[in-house]
Design a protein around this motif. Structure first.
Motif, PDB file in Angstrom:
ATOM      1  N   THR A  74      31.184   0.840  14.074  1.00  0.00           N
ATOM      2  CA  THR A  74      31.657  -0.552  14.044  1.00  0.00           C
ATOM      3  C   THR A  74      33.171  -0.589  13.850  1.00  0.00           C
ATOM      4  O   THR A  74      33.877  -1.344  14.524  1.00  0.00           O
ATOM      5  CB  THR A  74      30.944  -1.338  12.922  1.00  0.00           C
ATOM      6  N   TYR A  78      35.872  -2.218  16.551  1.00  0.00           N
ATOM      7  CA  TYR A  78      36.913  -3.212  16.271  1.00  0.00           C
ATOM      8  C   TYR A  78      38.311  -2.653  16.562  1.00  0.00           C
ATOM      9  O   TYR A  78      39.158  -3.341  17.121  1.00  0.00           O
ATOM     10  CB  TYR A  78      36.832  -3.693  14.825  1.00  0.00           C
ATOM     11  N   GLN A  95      40.302  -9.662  11.120  1.00  0.00           N
ATOM     12  CA  GLN A  95      39.599 -10.234   9.966  1.00  0.00           C
ATOM     13  C   GLN A  95      38.220  -9.576   9.820  1.00  0.00           C
ATOM     14  O   GLN A  95      37.819  -9.207   8.710  1.00  0.00           O
ATOM     15  CB  GLN A  95      39.451 -11.742  10.160  1.00  0.00           C
ATOM     16  N   LYS A  96      37.507  -9.418  10.943  1.00  0.00           N
ATOM     17  CA  LYS A  96      36.178  -8.782  10.892  1.00  0.00           C
ATOM     18  C   LYS A  96      36.288  -7.331  10.432  1.00  0.00           C
ATOM     19  O   LYS A  96      35.452  -6.856   9.662  1.00  0.00           O
ATOM     20  CB  LYS A  96      35.497  -8.865  12.261  1.00  0.00           C
ATOM     21  N   ASP A  99      36.905  -7.358   6.723  1.00  0.00           N
ATOM     22  CA  ASP A  99      35.647  -7.629   6.016  1.00  0.00           C
ATOM     23  C   ASP A  99      34.776  -6.373   5.964  1.00  0.00           C
ATOM     24  O   ASP A  99      34.174  -6.058   4.932  1.00  0.00           O
ATOM     25  CB  ASP A  99      34.869  -8.766   6.692  1.00  0.00           C
ATOM     26  N   GLY A 105      31.553  -7.086   5.707  1.00  0.00           N
ATOM     27  CA  GLY A 105      31.299  -7.352   7.127  1.00  0.00           C
ATOM     28  C   GLY A 105      30.011  -6.727   7.619  1.00  0.00           C
ATOM     29  O   GLY A 105      29.410  -5.880   6.957  1.00  0.00           O
TER      30      GLY A 105
END
Length: 127
Positions: A74, A78, A95-96, A99, A105
């Motif tokens: 992940t 991103y 931002q994700k 998190d 997140g």
């Protein structure tokens, strides 16, 4: 596809068949889009094809998938989008990613499960 207890079709996503997001998309394309001339290649595309699905889904080897599609992949997902930039919303992705790094997140696995569970016509069984 075999019939489930409630006479709905039962589809099996086999976590043993893939270890990354591209492999997941390939598995989904094989299951739901055999007769189509395009394949699933995005989270939105995956969500879109589920609107036409009337089947319960069993995700076999889901623990393996949870690990494979977990934090590391992940984070890489991103970071790649941030590196590419447009057309992606880099601020939102940062931002994700933040998190995710803070432990708040969702991983790709959790996002995929959430997408499936958002479709009321589908019952997901993690096996």
């Amino acid at each position: 596809m075999k019939k489930g207890i409630n006479n709905k079709k039962m589809t099996v996503i086999n976590g043993g068949h893939f270890s990354d997001l591209e492999g997941f998309y390939e598995e989904i394309s094989q299951l739901f889009m055999k007769d189509e001339d395009w394949k699933v290649g995005t989270l939105d595309g995956f969500d879109d094809i589920l609107y036409g699905v009337d089947s319960d889904i069993t995700w076999k080897d889901s623990e393996k998938s949870k690990e494979d599609l977990g934090f590391d992949l992940t984070k890489e997902f991103y970071e790649n989008k941030i590196r590419i930039g447009k057309p992606f919303n880099v601020d939102l992705i940062k931002q994700k990613l933040g998190d995710l790094m803070d432990g708040k997140g969702q991983t790709l696995f959790e996002i995929l499960v959430e997408i499936i569970e958002s479709h009321q016509n589908i019952k997901l069984i993690l096996d």
